[in-house]
Design an enzyme around this catalytic site. Sequence first.
Site, PDB file in Angstrom:
ATOM      1  N   CYS A  79      51.799  25.075  21.839  1.00  0.00           N
ATOM      2  CA  CYS A  79      52.596  24.528  20.837  1.00  0.00           C
ATOM      3  C   CYS A  79      52.171  23.087  20.881  1.00  0.00           C
ATOM      4  O   CYS A  79      51.072  22.607  20.466  1.00  0.00           O
ATOM      5  CB  CYS A  79      53.874  24.886  20.771  1.00  0.00           C
ATOM      6  SG  CYS A  79      54.751  24.761  19.169  1.00  0.00           S
ATOM      7  N   HIS A 167      53.979  30.559  20.917  1.00  0.00           N
ATOM      8  CA  HIS A 167      54.868  30.797  22.183  1.00  0.00           C
ATOM      9  C   HIS A 167      54.573  32.379  22.922  1.00  0.00           C
ATOM     10  O   HIS A 167      55.357  33.074  22.498  1.00  0.00           O
ATOM     11  CB  HIS A 167      56.280  30.393  21.915  1.00  0.00           C
ATOM     12  CG  HIS A 167      56.434  29.104  21.455  1.00  0.00           C
ATOM     13  ND1 HIS A 167      56.887  28.179  22.415  1.00  0.00           N
ATOM     14  CD2 HIS A 167      56.547  28.580  20.346  1.00  0.00           C
ATOM     15  CE1 HIS A 167      57.022  27.154  21.814  1.00  0.00           C
ATOM     16  NE2 HIS A 167      56.773  27.210  20.305  1.00  0.00           N
ATOM     17  N   GLU A 169      55.561  33.115  25.564  1.00  0.00           N
ATOM     18  CA  GLU A 169      56.772  33.271  26.635  1.00  0.00           C
ATOM     19  C   GLU A 169      57.880  33.986  26.070  1.00  0.00           C
ATOM     20  O   GLU A 169      58.682  34.693  26.911  1.00  0.00           O
ATOM     21  CB  GLU A 169      57.174  31.929  27.202  1.00  0.00           C
ATOM     22  CG  GLU A 169      57.904  30.824  26.356  1.00  0.00           C
ATOM     23  CD  GLU A 169      56.953  29.983  25.591  1.00  0.00           C
ATOM     24  OE1 GLU A 169      57.355  29.088  24.967  1.00  0.00           O
ATOM     25  OE2 GLU A 169      55.753  30.351  25.418  1.00  0.00           O
ATOM     26  N   SER A 221      81.205  31.449  47.941  1.00  0.00           N
ATOM     27  CA  SER A 221      82.301  31.422  46.818  1.00  0.00           C
ATOM     28  C   SER A 221      82.669  33.081  46.440  1.00  0.00           C
ATOM     29  O   SER A 221      83.368  33.163  45.758  1.00  0.00           O
ATOM     30  CB  SER A 221      81.688  31.071  45.373  1.00  0.00           C
ATOM     31  OG  SER A 221      80.307  31.869  45.261  1.00  0.00           O
ATOM     32  N   GLY A 222      81.648  33.776  47.216  1.00  0.00           N
ATOM     33  CA  GLY A 222      81.757  35.296  47.100  1.00  0.00           C
ATOM     34  C   GLY A 222      80.976  35.856  45.746  1.00  0.00           C
ATOM     35  O   GLY A 222      80.873  36.918  45.497  1.00  0.00           O
ATOM     36  N   ASP A 225      74.871  34.031  44.627  1.00  0.00           N
ATOM     37  CA  ASP A 225      74.090  33.097  45.024  1.00  0.00           C
ATOM     38  C   ASP A 225      74.550  32.528  46.499  1.00  0.00           C
ATOM     39  O   ASP A 225      73.616  32.392  47.398  1.00  0.00           O
ATOM     40  CB  ASP A 225      74.061  31.730  44.149  1.00  0.00           C
ATOM     41  CG  ASP A 225      73.850  31.864  42.854  1.00  0.00           C
ATOM     42  OD1 ASP A 225      72.990  33.037  42.501  1.00  0.00           O
ATOM     43  OD2 ASP A 225      74.214  31.480  41.938  1.00  0.00           O
ATOM     44  N   SER A 226      75.757  32.042  46.536  1.00  0.00           N
ATOM     45  CA  SER A 226      76.008  31.751  48.106  1.00  0.00           C
ATOM     46  C   SER A 226      76.127  32.851  49.074  1.00  0.00           C
ATOM     47  O   SER A 226      75.484  32.773  50.131  1.00  0.00           O
ATOM     48  CB  SER A 226      77.529  31.255  48.009  1.00  0.00           C
ATOM     49  OG  SER A 226      78.593  32.342  47.802  1.00  0.00           O
ATOM     50  N   THR A 227      76.245  34.210  48.764  1.00  0.00           N
ATOM     51  CA  THR A 227      76.030  35.286  49.533  1.00  0.00           C
ATOM     52  C   THR A 227      74.836  35.421  50.032  1.00  0.00           C
ATOM     53  O   THR A 227      74.344  35.518  51.284  1.00  0.00           O
ATOM     54  CB  THR A 227      76.489  36.621  48.956  1.00  0.00           C
ATOM     55  OG1 THR A 227      77.697  36.442  48.549  1.00  0.00           O
ATOM     56  CG2 THR A 227      76.553  37.664  49.707  1.00  0.00           C
TER      57      THR A 227
END
Length: 510
Positions: A79, A167, A169, A221-222, A225-227
Site C-alpha cells: 500500500c 493488504h 495481511e 500475576s497468575g 504471560d508471567s506463568t
Amino acid sequence: MQNKVLILDFGSQYTQLIGRRVRELNIFSEIKPFNKLPEDISEYKAVILSGSPFSVRADDAPHPDLSQIKGKIPLLGVCYGAQYLAHFNGGNVEKSNTREYGRANLTAISSTEPFFYEITEGSQVWMSHADTIKQLPEDTTLLASTNDVKNAAFKFDGEDTYCIQFHPEVYHSSQGKQLLENFLVHIAGLKQTWTPDAFVETTVAELKEKIGDDKVILGLSGGVDSTVAAVLLHKAIGKNLHCIFVNNGLLRKNEFTDVLEQYEGMGLNVKGVDASARFLDALAGESDPETKRKTIGRVFIEVFDDEAHLVEDAKWLAQGTIYPDVIESVSGTGGPSATIKSHHNVGGLPDFMKLQVVEPLKMLFKDEVRRVGKSMEVGDERLGRHPFPGPGLAIRILGDITREKVAILQEVDHIFIQGLRDWGLYDKVWQAGAMLLPVNSVGVMGDERTYEKCVALRAVESTDGMTADWVNLPYEFLQKTSNDIINKVPGVNRVVYDISSKPPATIEWE
C-alpha cells in the site's frame, strides 16, 4: 545473515497484522519504526514496508533511508510502501477520484511470476488507500490489476523488489498468506523454522548465557504471560528464580489465594505479598487513566524493590512483557500506531532500583505465548486463562478508586466470569470483564426509587489482542447474569453489554 524479516512501520493500523501473518508462516518478524532502522540490515533476509495514513505526496510523508535495502535485500512494499517506491523512483502517484477501500479482485495476473504462485485469477484482496499509482517507474513490470486499480502489483526489473497496492495481511485478502509465503519463502529464501520448540530451546540457552548464576526476581500475576515466563526461566536457572505474587488490591475476587494454591506443585519458588493497602492508598483520589497506570507501575516497582532486598544478591527483575505491550507503548511514526496507552511493565526501571530487566517473551504475541507454554507442558487451566490487565480493576473502574468500588466490581466480575464457566462459554471467549461506570442511574427496586451504579459487561474474541470483535453471547445468559448482578450486588441497579470492536474501541475502557 539471520533467518528473519524486518517490517518497517509507517503508522498503519495493519502493521501488527503483517507481523502476525509472517509469524504464522513459522518465520520470525520484527517491527521497527520507519525512522529507526537497525544498524545492521544484514541481520534480515527480507524487508516489508507497511501501509500508512499518510500520503506520499504530503510534505510530512514518512521518508525512510532504503539505500542499504532496495536492490540488495528482497523488498515488499504494501500500500503506502508500494506508493512510496513508485513515487520516489520516477513513477506518478495521484489522489484517487474515489477512495479505493474494501474488497477487490485481482485480474491480469502474471502467471509465470513466482510472486503469484498458486494465486488464482479473481483472487479477493483488500484495498485501503486514498491515493493511487497512475504511472509506474521505468524498469518495472506490471504483475496484476483489479477492475479499478490498474497498477495493483508490480516489480522492479533486475531486483527482488515487489509492490502491491492491497493488504495481504488482512483476513479479507483470501490468498494473502500464500502471497506472503511466495515472497518470503520462494523469493527471499527464508526457512520456516520459527516454532515453539525452537523458541524454547533458543531462549533457554540465551537466558543461561545472559544470567549465569545470578538470582532473578519475577512478578507472577497468575496470567499466561508471567506463568510461561516463569517456566522458561525455571528451565534456564532453576532455584535461582524467585517468584513473587503481589496482591495490589485490584485483583479478581479470591484471586490472591486461588493463584497461590494453583502454583503449588509446579516446582516454582513463589512468595505471596499482600500490598493492597499500599496500592489503594497511592491511588486515592486519582481519576486520570494514564496517571492510574503509572501510579500502579511505580508502586509495583517499589514493592519489588523492597522484596529484592530480601533476596540476597538478586541481580535481575523478570517481566512477562509481550510484543503487543511493546508495540502499543512505543512508536515513532505519529500515525495510528502511535502510543495507544502506556503499559505498567514497559519502559525499564527507575535509577534507584539496581536490578536489570529480563523479558523472555517480549517478542511474542499472545497466541504464541500459549503455544510456547503448551510445548513446555504448562497446564491448560493456566494457558486457557483470559488475559487480565496488569493494573487490574483500576482501569475497569472509570474515575477514582475506592475500596467500596473495588469490592462492588469484584462481586460483579465474579458473577460474570463464573457464569461464563457455568454456561460453557468461558473457552469460547478470548477476554471478558466488567467495568464500573462513573455514573448513577435511576431504578426501581422493591417499589422504591434507587439511584445506583451502572456496570458494563465486555466479552471479546481475538487472536492476539491487536484486533477484537465483541462476542454475541446468548440473550438468556445475559438476562440471567444481569438479574444475578442486580439482585446480589448492593449498589448496582443497571447492567449494559458493550458491543464495540477493536478498532475503533480498545478492549479495556481505560
